[in-house]
Design a protein around this motif. Structure first.
Motif, PDB file in Angstrom:
ATOM      1  N   UNK A 151      -0.477   2.265  13.543  1.00  0.00           N
ATOM      2  CA  UNK A 151       0.402   3.584  13.531  1.00  0.00           C
ATOM      3  C   UNK A 151       1.524   3.068  13.401  1.00  0.00           C
ATOM      4  N   UNK A 152       1.599   2.006  13.690  1.00  0.00           N
ATOM      5  CA  UNK A 152       3.479   1.481  13.830  1.00  0.00           C
ATOM      6  C   UNK A 152       3.554   0.567  12.622  1.00  0.00           C
ATOM      7  N   UNK A 153       2.230   0.187  12.057  1.00  0.00           N
ATOM      8  CA  UNK A 153       2.332  -0.583  11.092  1.00  0.00           C
ATOM      9  C   UNK A 153       2.663   0.346   9.402  1.00  0.00           C
ATOM     10  N   UNK A 154       1.959   1.612   9.621  1.00  0.00           N
ATOM     11  CA  UNK A 154       2.267   2.564   8.883  1.00  0.00           C
ATOM     12  C   UNK A 154       3.616   3.099   9.363  1.00  0.00           C
ATOM     13  N   UNK A 155       4.121   3.664  10.155  1.00  0.00           N
ATOM     14  CA  UNK A 155       5.427   4.148  10.150  1.00  0.00           C
ATOM     15  C   UNK A 155       6.501   2.913   9.565  1.00  0.00           C
ATOM     16  N   UNK A 156       6.312   1.862   9.489  1.00  0.00           N
ATOM     17  CA  UNK A 156       7.027   0.017   9.170  1.00  0.00           C
ATOM     18  C   UNK A 156       6.717   0.860   7.959  1.00  0.00           C
ATOM     19  N   UNK A 157       6.262   1.029   7.340  1.00  0.00           N
ATOM     20  CA  UNK A 157       5.901   0.900   5.876  1.00  0.00           C
ATOM     21  C   UNK A 157       6.480   2.440   5.242  1.00  0.00           C
ATOM     22  N   UNK A 158       6.081   3.235   6.004  1.00  0.00           N
ATOM     23  CA  UNK A 158       6.893   4.617   5.618  1.00  0.00           C
ATOM     24  C   UNK A 158       8.543   5.521   5.579  1.00  0.00           C
ATOM     25  N   UNK A 159       9.109   3.737   6.564  1.00  0.00           N
ATOM     26  CA  UNK A 159      10.077   3.973   6.356  1.00  0.00           C
ATOM     27  C   UNK A 159      11.002   2.695   5.500  1.00  0.00           C
ATOM     28  N   UNK A 160      12.203   3.267   5.334  1.00  0.00           N
ATOM     29  CA  UNK A 160      13.081   2.901   4.127  1.00  0.00           C
ATOM     30  C   UNK A 160      13.955   1.106   4.706  1.00  0.00           C
ATOM     31  N   UNK A 161      13.793   0.214   4.296  1.00  0.00           N
ATOM     32  CA  UNK A 161      14.675  -0.533   4.371  1.00  0.00           C
ATOM     33  C   UNK A 161      15.634  -0.788   5.776  1.00  0.00           C
ATOM     34  N   UNK A 162      15.737  -0.425   6.908  1.00  0.00           N
ATOM     35  CA  UNK A 162      17.191  -0.746   7.809  1.00  0.00           C
ATOM     36  C   UNK A 162      16.436   0.710   8.584  1.00  0.00           C
ATOM     37  N   UNK A 163      15.649   1.825   7.903  1.00  0.00           N
ATOM     38  CA  UNK A 163      15.781   2.697   8.676  1.00  0.00           C
ATOM     39  C   UNK A 163      14.741   2.395  10.201  1.00  0.00           C
ATOM     40  N   UNK A 164      15.044   3.769  10.897  1.00  0.00           N
ATOM     41  CA  UNK A 164      14.578   2.901  12.478  1.00  0.00           C
ATOM     42  C   UNK A 164      13.010   3.970  12.581  1.00  0.00           C
ATOM     43  N   UNK A 165      12.367   4.048  14.018  1.00  0.00           N
ATOM     44  CA  UNK A 165      11.564   4.812  14.533  1.00  0.00           C
ATOM     45  C   UNK A 165      11.927   4.516  16.612  1.00  0.00           C
ATOM     46  N   UNK A 166      11.725   5.932  16.422  1.00  0.00           N
ATOM     47  CA  UNK A 166      12.357   6.191  18.084  1.00  0.00           C
ATOM     48  C   UNK A 166      11.003   7.120  18.928  1.00  0.00           C
ATOM     49  N   UNK A 167      10.235   6.211  19.341  1.00  0.00           N
ATOM     50  CA  UNK A 167       8.973   6.589  19.978  1.00  0.00           C
ATOM     51  C   UNK A 167       9.288   7.119  21.512  1.00  0.00           C
ATOM     52  N   UNK A 168       8.613   8.531  21.940  1.00  0.00           N
ATOM     53  CA  UNK A 168       9.312   8.226  23.978  1.00  0.00           C
ATOM     54  C   UNK A 168       8.602   9.570  24.520  1.00  0.00           C
ATOM     55  N   UNK A 206       1.068  -1.476   0.152  1.00  0.00           N
ATOM     56  CA  UNK A 206       0.238  -0.127  -0.243  1.00  0.00           C
ATOM     57  C   UNK A 206       1.164   1.429  -0.432  1.00  0.00           C
ATOM     58  N   UNK A 207       0.358   2.484  -0.647  1.00  0.00           N
ATOM     59  CA  UNK A 207       1.394   3.299  -0.783  1.00  0.00           C
ATOM     60  C   UNK A 207       0.814   4.293  -0.507  1.00  0.00           C
ATOM     61  N   UNK A 208       0.684   6.049  -0.217  1.00  0.00           N
ATOM     62  CA  UNK A 208       0.125   7.152   0.428  1.00  0.00           C
ATOM     63  C   UNK A 208       1.048   7.563  -0.018  1.00  0.00           C
ATOM     64  N   UNK A 209       0.533   9.348  -0.907  1.00  0.00           N
ATOM     65  CA  UNK A 209       0.794  10.524  -1.002  1.00  0.00           C
ATOM     66  C   UNK A 209       0.265  11.797  -0.295  1.00  0.00           C
ATOM     67  N   UNK A 210       1.028  12.401  -0.330  1.00  0.00           N
ATOM     68  CA  UNK A 210       0.429  13.745  -0.110  1.00  0.00           C
ATOM     69  C   UNK A 210      -0.663  14.398  -0.400  1.00  0.00           C
ATOM     70  N   UNK A 211      -1.741  15.093   0.055  1.00  0.00           N
ATOM     71  CA  UNK A 211      -2.589  15.471  -0.736  1.00  0.00           C
ATOM     72  C   UNK A 211      -2.264  16.791  -0.726  1.00  0.00           C
ATOM     73  N   UNK A 212      -2.406  17.182  -2.120  1.00  0.00           N
ATOM     74  CA  UNK A 212      -2.642  18.252  -2.708  1.00  0.00           C
ATOM     75  C   UNK A 212      -3.210  19.807  -2.293  1.00  0.00           C
ATOM     76  N   UNK A 213      -4.313  18.963  -1.398  1.00  0.00           N
ATOM     77  CA  UNK A 213      -5.271  20.016  -1.152  1.00  0.00           C
ATOM     78  C   UNK A 213      -4.756  20.433  -0.373  1.00  0.00           C
ATOM     79  N   UNK A 214      -5.874  21.887   0.456  1.00  0.00           N
ATOM     80  CA  UNK A 214      -5.751  22.992   1.339  1.00  0.00           C
ATOM     81  C   UNK A 214      -5.713  22.071   2.532  1.00  0.00           C
ATOM     82  N   UNK A 215      -4.972  22.192   4.020  1.00  0.00           N
ATOM     83  CA  UNK A 215      -5.426  22.082   4.585  1.00  0.00           C
ATOM     84  C   UNK A 215      -5.658  22.709   5.538  1.00  0.00           C
ATOM     85  N   UNK A 216      -7.001  21.927   6.951  1.00  0.00           N
ATOM     86  CA  UNK A 216      -7.742  22.581   7.616  1.00  0.00           C
ATOM     87  C   UNK A 216      -7.340  23.479   8.257  1.00  0.00           C
ATOM     88  N   UNK A 217      -7.903  24.684   8.595  1.00  0.00           N
ATOM     89  CA  UNK A 217      -7.723  26.000   9.260  1.00  0.00           C
ATOM     90  C   UNK A 217      -8.068  25.653  10.969  1.00  0.00           C
TER      91      UNK A 217
END
Length: 329
Positions: free
Chosen positions: A161-178, A1-12
């Motif tokens: 959410x962690x699955x999404x984090x893994x998806x958008x990371x490059x192979x070998x990429x790291x996440x850190x939550x504190x 699955x891929x997702x791309x940034x929405x080019x619409x205007x973000x809500x105020x």
């Protein structure tokens, strides 16, 4: 699955929620997240004593090193902060040499606005989007590092959410939550905060101390915000359960740590007291006491308490993991 940034205007941003919106948010956690954090965005750095100088650079880098270790090859090329708030974690990590460029996302338009403003003021190359952490709007294999501070406990489906984090990371990429509350730590922190708020707001009704009382309208607004805060803080964690969740989401090299025991028992009453008295009433000496006391007790926690206090009794949990490299055919 891929997702791309929405080019619409973000809500105020919507910093002044109506009573009807607050009532609806009590039954809709994601609406509550937006309203509460939009409400807090412009004053959040002041409320939590957030800065972008040596003090908080050292703090952010210390959290990173505490869970990852100090033998990492730095800096990472591109980093994402999930649930960025005002950008505290990523911007200070970038200043601390952890990442070159960054992207910030948050469900709150107000927080993204302030984070981007802070990044611009610091001259840091950062872009940002209003985004749901359960559906991160970036393509697969985009980031070298994903970070977050005090965000996982706000997300309804943490594992998704962690699955999404893994998806958008490059192979070998790291996440850190504190900065995630442990179950035991959250219990004593909330009771200390409630007791401090009750004592301060009642004692300052007395004649000689009325100059230390915030205007009633401000106290009422803080109480309304607190009602939403009870809705936006969804989870507490056991560090071992966080590790299981990260592995289930697909991460490897998973490691959880925790910190702040006696430091949290000072920190939470101090923060609550600061929120209950008028702005400007507490001077430099108070700030010196608060930060110095927290730093001293953090040393005690790290060098003494960790020897015999279980990991789950500390207030803050941290978790890191890596996206696995693809297996060779």
């Amino acid at each position: 699955m891929t997702a791309s940034p929405n080019n619409g205007v973000d809500p105020a941003p919507n910093p002044h929620a109506t009573a009807e919106e607050v009532e609806a948010a009590l039954k809709d956690t994601k609406l509550a997240q937006v309203l509460y954090h939009d409400w807090e965005a412009e004053t959040y750095d002041e409320k939590w004593s957030i800065s972008y100088d040596e003090r908080c650079i050292d703090y952010a880098r210390g959290r990173f090193d505490a869970v990852v270790g100090t033998d990492q090859a730095l800096p990472y090329e591109r980093a994402l902060e999930l649930g960025c708030g005002t950008g505290f974690f990523l911007l200070n990590l970038m200043q601390g040499g952890v990442a070159k460029t960054g992207s910030v996302t948050d469900l709150s338009p107000g927080m993204v606005k302030v984070a981007l403003r802070n990044a611009e003021g610091l001259g840091l190359p950062v872009d940002g989007r209003v985004a749901d952490a359960e559906r991160i709007p970036y393509d697969d294999d985009t980031f070298d590092l994903v970070v977050g501070h005090a965000v996982l406990h706000h997300i309804p489906d943490v594992e998704q959410s962690l699955r999404e984090v893994i998806r958008v990371l490059k192979p070998g990429g790291r996440f850190v939550f504190a900065g995630e509350p442990t179950t035991v730590g959250d219990f004593y922190a909330r009771w200390l905060s409630r007791a401090t708020w009750y004592a301060t707001t009642n004692i300052t009704k007395l004649g000689p101390l009325r100059g230390w009382r915030r205007p009633q309208a401000e106290l009422d607004e803080s109480s309304r915000a607190a009602a939403l805060e009870a809705v936006v803080d969804i989870h507490t964690f056991d560090p071992a359960d966080l590790e299981k969740m990260a592995r289930s989401a697909g991460a490897v090299q998973v490691h959880a740590a925790s910190e702040e025991f006696t430091a949290a028992m000072l920190g939470w009453p101090v923060r609550t007291f600061e929120a209950a008295v008028p702005e400007g009433k507490l001077g430099w000496n108070w700030g010196k006491f608060a930060f110095g006391g927290w730093k001293a007790l953090s040393w005690v926690d790290e060098n003494v308490m960790k020897r015999f206090v279980p990991k789950g009794f500390f207030y803050n949990a941290m978790i890191t993991g890596v996206k696995p490299e693809p297996k060779e055919a």
